[in-house]
Design a protein around this motif. Sequence first.
Motif, PDB file in Angstrom:
ATOM      1  N   GLU A  17      66.351-103.517  56.901  1.00 50.36           N
ATOM      2  CA  GLU A  17      67.245-103.337  58.038  1.00 50.36           C
ATOM      3  C   GLU A  17      67.105-101.918  58.576  1.00 50.36           C
ATOM      4  OE1 GLU A  17      71.287-104.354  57.401  1.00 50.36           O
ATOM      5  OE2 GLU A  17      70.877-106.404  56.713  1.00 50.36           O
ATOM      6  N   VAL A  18      67.156-101.808  59.886  1.00 47.81           N
ATOM      7  CA  VAL A  18      67.101-100.511  60.550  1.00 47.81           C
ATOM      8  C   VAL A  18      68.307-100.412  61.470  1.00 47.81           C
ATOM      9  CG1 VAL A  18      65.794 -98.986  62.074  1.00 47.81           C
ATOM     10  CG2 VAL A  18      64.581-100.483  60.471  1.00 47.81           C
ATOM     11  N   ALA A  19      69.207 -99.464  61.190  1.00 48.89           N
ATOM     12  CA  ALA A  19      70.403 -99.294  62.004  1.00 48.89           C
ATOM     13  C   ALA A  19      70.031 -98.678  63.350  1.00 48.89           C
ATOM     14  CB  ALA A  19      71.414 -98.404  61.279  1.00 48.89           C
ATOM     15  N   VAL A  20      70.538 -99.283  64.439  1.00 52.70           N
ATOM     16  CA  VAL A  20      70.196 -98.809  65.781  1.00 52.70           C
ATOM     17  C   VAL A  20      71.445 -98.749  66.651  1.00 52.70           C
ATOM     18  CG1 VAL A  20      67.822 -99.657  65.739  1.00 52.70           C
ATOM     19  CG2 VAL A  20      69.654-101.159  66.554  1.00 52.70           C
ATOM     20  N   LYS A  21      71.353 -97.900  67.676  1.00 52.71           N
ATOM     21  CA  LYS A  21      72.350 -97.848  68.732  1.00 52.71           C
ATOM     22  C   LYS A  21      71.718 -98.429  69.994  1.00 52.71           C
ATOM     23  CE  LYS A  21      74.703 -93.687  67.019  1.00 52.71           C
ATOM     24  NZ  LYS A  21      75.085 -92.280  67.336  1.00 52.71           N
ATOM     25  N   VAL A  22      72.504 -99.173  70.756  1.00 51.70           N
ATOM     26  CA  VAL A  22      71.994 -99.832  71.955  1.00 51.70           C
ATOM     27  C   VAL A  22      72.505 -99.095  73.189  1.00 51.70           C
ATOM     28  CG1 VAL A  22      71.899-101.986  73.265  1.00 51.70           C
ATOM     29  CG2 VAL A  22      71.917-102.047  70.758  1.00 51.70           C
ATOM     30  N   TYR A  23      71.574 -98.712  74.058  1.00 52.16           N
ATOM     31  CA  TYR A  23      71.912 -98.018  75.299  1.00 52.16           C
ATOM     32  C   TYR A  23      71.418 -98.855  76.479  1.00 52.16           C
ATOM     33  CZ  TYR A  23      72.209 -94.006  72.105  1.00 52.16           C
ATOM     34  OH  TYR A  23      72.514 -93.161  71.078  1.00 52.16           O
ATOM     35  N   SER A  24      72.193 -98.896  77.535  1.00 50.41           N
ATOM     36  CA  SER A  24      71.753 -99.598  78.733  1.00 50.41           C
ATOM     37  C   SER A  24      70.634 -98.813  79.399  1.00 50.41           C
ATOM     38  CB  SER A  24      72.914 -99.777  79.712  1.00 50.41           C
ATOM     39  OG  SER A  24      72.466-100.407  80.895  1.00 50.41           O
ATOM     40  N   ALA A  25      69.582 -99.512  79.837  1.00 49.29           N
ATOM     41  CA  ALA A  25      68.459 -98.869  80.521  1.00 49.29           C
ATOM     42  C   ALA A  25      68.609 -98.944  82.035  1.00 49.29           C
ATOM     43  CB  ALA A  25      67.139 -99.517  80.103  1.00 49.29           C
ATOM     44  N   LEU A  26      69.723 -99.518  82.505  1.00 46.69           N
ATOM     45  CA  LEU A  26      69.981 -99.646  83.939  1.00 46.69           C
ATOM     46  C   LEU A  26      71.306 -98.985  84.281  1.00 46.69           C
ATOM     47  CD1 LEU A  26      69.014-103.389  84.523  1.00 46.69           C
ATOM     48  CD2 LEU A  26      67.572-101.379  84.859  1.00 46.69           C
ATOM     49  N   VAL A  98      54.692-111.832  68.686  1.00 47.93           N
ATOM     50  CA  VAL A  98      53.761-112.610  69.501  1.00 47.93           C
ATOM     51  C   VAL A  98      52.889-111.652  70.310  1.00 47.93           C
ATOM     52  CG1 VAL A  98      55.394-114.518  69.658  1.00 47.93           C
ATOM     53  CG2 VAL A  98      55.349-112.786  71.461  1.00 47.93           C
ATOM     54  N   PRO A  99      51.721-112.095  70.794  1.00 53.05           N
ATOM     55  CA  PRO A  99      50.890-111.248  71.644  1.00 53.05           C
ATOM     56  C   PRO A  99      51.645-110.822  72.895  1.00 53.05           C
ATOM     57  CG  PRO A  99      49.646-113.161  70.887  1.00 53.05           C
ATOM     58  CD  PRO A  99      51.081-113.393  70.494  1.00 53.05           C
ATOM     59  N   ARG A 100      51.438-109.588  73.328  1.00 50.63           N
ATOM     60  CA  ARG A 100      52.143-109.052  74.482  1.00 50.63           C
ATOM     61  C   ARG A 100      51.911-109.900  75.745  1.00 50.63           C
ATOM     62  NH1 ARG A 100      54.295-104.045  75.375  1.00 50.63           N
ATOM     63  NH2 ARG A 100      53.432-103.349  73.386  1.00 50.63           N
ATOM     64  N   GLU A 101      50.684-110.402  75.903  1.00 46.19           N
ATOM     65  CA  GLU A 101      50.363-111.165  77.110  1.00 46.19           C
ATOM     66  C   GLU A 101      51.011-112.549  77.129  1.00 46.19           C
ATOM     67  OE1 GLU A 101      46.877-111.663  74.191  1.00 46.19           O
ATOM     68  OE2 GLU A 101      48.184-110.046  74.919  1.00 46.19           O
ATOM     69  N   ALA A 102      51.662-112.935  76.035  1.00 44.88           N
ATOM     70  CA  ALA A 102      52.301-114.256  75.985  1.00 44.88           C
ATOM     71  C   ALA A 102      53.541-114.329  76.883  1.00 44.88           C
ATOM     72  CB  ALA A 102      52.670-114.609  74.546  1.00 44.88           C
ATOM     73  N   LEU A 103      54.114-113.173  77.218  1.00 40.04           N
ATOM     74  CA  LEU A 103      55.328-113.148  78.028  1.00 40.04           C
ATOM     75  C   LEU A 103      55.032-112.568  79.399  1.00 40.04           C
ATOM     76  CD1 LEU A 103      57.937-111.872  75.416  1.00 40.04           C
ATOM     77  CD2 LEU A 103      57.585-114.193  76.201  1.00 40.04           C
ATOM     78  N   GLY A 104      55.224-113.392  80.437  1.00 34.37           N
ATOM     79  CA  GLY A 104      55.054-112.927  81.810  1.00 34.37           C
ATOM     80  C   GLY A 104      56.357-112.395  82.369  1.00 34.37           C
ATOM     81  N   ASP A 105      56.312-111.855  83.575  1.00 29.46           N
ATOM     82  CA  ASP A 105      57.484-111.248  84.208  1.00 29.46           C
ATOM     83  C   ASP A 105      58.704-112.171  84.292  1.00 29.46           C
ATOM     84  OD1 ASP A 105      56.046-108.941  84.517  1.00 29.46           O
ATOM     85  OD2 ASP A 105      55.506-109.305  86.603  1.00 29.46           O
ATOM     86  N   PRO A 106      58.551-113.477  84.576  1.00 33.11           N
ATOM     87  CA  PRO A 106      59.754-114.324  84.735  1.00 33.11           C
ATOM     88  C   PRO A 106      60.631-114.398  83.485  1.00 33.11           C
ATOM     89  CG  PRO A 106      57.823-115.413  85.655  1.00 33.11           C
ATOM     90  CD  PRO A 106      57.321-114.227  84.903  1.00 33.11           C
ATOM     91  N   TRP A 107      60.079-114.080  82.322  1.00 31.15           N
ATOM     92  CA  TRP A 107      60.856-114.206  81.101  1.00 31.15           C
ATOM     93  C   TRP A 107      61.837-113.051  80.918  1.00 31.15           C
ATOM     94  CZ3 TRP A 107      60.930-118.600  78.484  1.00 31.15           C
ATOM     95  CH2 TRP A 107      59.858-119.491  78.639  1.00 31.15           C
ATOM     96  N   PHE A 108      61.529-111.868  81.439  1.00 25.22           N
ATOM     97  CA  PHE A 108      62.328-110.686  81.161  1.00 25.22           C
ATOM     98  C   PHE A 108      63.557-110.607  82.057  1.00 25.22           C
ATOM     99  CE2 PHE A 108      58.034-109.643  79.769  1.00 25.22           C
ATOM    100  CZ  PHE A 108      58.281-109.215  78.465  1.00 25.22           C
ATOM    101  N   ASP A 109      64.701-110.175  81.472  1.00 24.66           N
ATOM    102  CA  ASP A 109      65.957-110.128  82.207  1.00 24.66           C
ATOM    103  C   ASP A 109      66.505-108.694  82.284  1.00 24.66           C
ATOM    104  OD1 ASP A 109      68.199-110.860  83.568  1.00 24.66           O
ATOM    105  OD2 ASP A 109      69.211-111.806  81.884  1.00 24.66           O
ATOM    106  N   ARG A 110      67.202-108.233  81.270  1.00 23.97           N
ATOM    107  CA  ARG A 110      67.847-106.911  81.318  1.00 23.97           C
ATOM    108  C   ARG A 110      67.379-106.038  80.156  1.00 23.97           C
ATOM    109  NH1 ARG A 110      72.344-104.883  83.925  1.00 23.97           N
ATOM    110  NH2 ARG A 110      73.286-103.042  82.956  1.00 23.97           N
ATOM    111  N   PRO A 111      66.918-104.807  80.446  1.00 26.97           N
ATOM    112  CA  PRO A 111      66.388-103.935  79.394  1.00 26.97           C
ATOM    113  C   PRO A 111      67.458-103.039  78.764  1.00 26.97           C
ATOM    114  CG  PRO A 111      65.912-102.976  81.528  1.00 26.97           C
ATOM    115  CD  PRO A 111      66.645-104.269  81.792  1.00 26.97           C
ATOM    116  N   TYR A 112      67.287-102.796  77.490  1.00 25.54           N
ATOM    117  CA  TYR A 112      68.115-101.850  76.749  1.00 25.54           C
ATOM    118  C   TYR A 112      67.194-100.935  75.945  1.00 25.54           C
ATOM    119  CZ  TYR A 112      71.967-105.075  77.727  1.00 25.54           C
ATOM    120  OH  TYR A 112      72.892-105.881  78.354  1.00 25.54           O
TER     121      TYR A 112
END
Length: 260
Positions: A17-26, A98-112
């Motif tokens: 386990e790696v403890a993380v803090k989540v920040y909004s990127a928008l 998974v390989p990076r190219e497996a996910l195209g733009d339509p899959w991504f929603d909101r970045p953190y």
Amino acid sequence: MTARAIWKGNLVLGPHEVAVKVYSALEDRAVHFHLLHAKDLAPVEQRIVRKDNGREVPKEAQRKAFPVDDGRAVILDADDLEKLEPADDRAIELLRFVPREALGDPWFDRPYVLGPDADDGAYFALAHALDGRDRIGIARWVMRDKRYLGALSVAAGYLRLTTLRRADQVMGLPEIRPDRTRTPSDAEMKLAQQLVDSITGEFEPEAWHDEYRERLAKLIEAKAKGTKLRLVAPKAKEATTDLAETLRASLAAGRGRKVA
């Protein structure tokens, strides 16, 4: 100003386990207005009222309904919906890489952006391991009573978690592919390539402004000072069906200006 974390969790990879803090990127840069009554500028508010008599309905008397068929609807109580909510958890479970190219733009929603919460060493070790491979981690977690699916990646040495749309939200190309009326000519292909080349340059996001927001800010500032702006509506462009002529005009216009 130091960024403030919106949530804390633990990246779970097998037994580790790696403890993380989540920040909004928008950042919300939309202009928000208050509603006023035109007569005396008194503040107004929205309320839930009955359609038949206009009487206000308090929150505890409201019910949600889902229409089915023949004018019928399924009534859902707050307790019914609350029981469906996922249990609170701080685990961000990594399911697969998974390989990076497996996910195209339509899959991504909101970045953190994820930052280390306790053990910097474990955090940056994971970031380095992921950055050195052309892969994206698929993760799921519960945040604020909602379950999310996301993609774990690395940007500038830090972990980034972007929520993903579900499979039933992303339309496949065969579902939206229009019929081709004709094949473009060699001349049209060459003109199109020249147009692309003519405005090719570096990615400079700060060069492209929200023109509407800037004009609105100037209008608000002017009205606050009691001055009046002369607003000019942009002229509508004439539509044309001649692709070659449109490309030539765009190419000619592009030669006379610098890419912003």
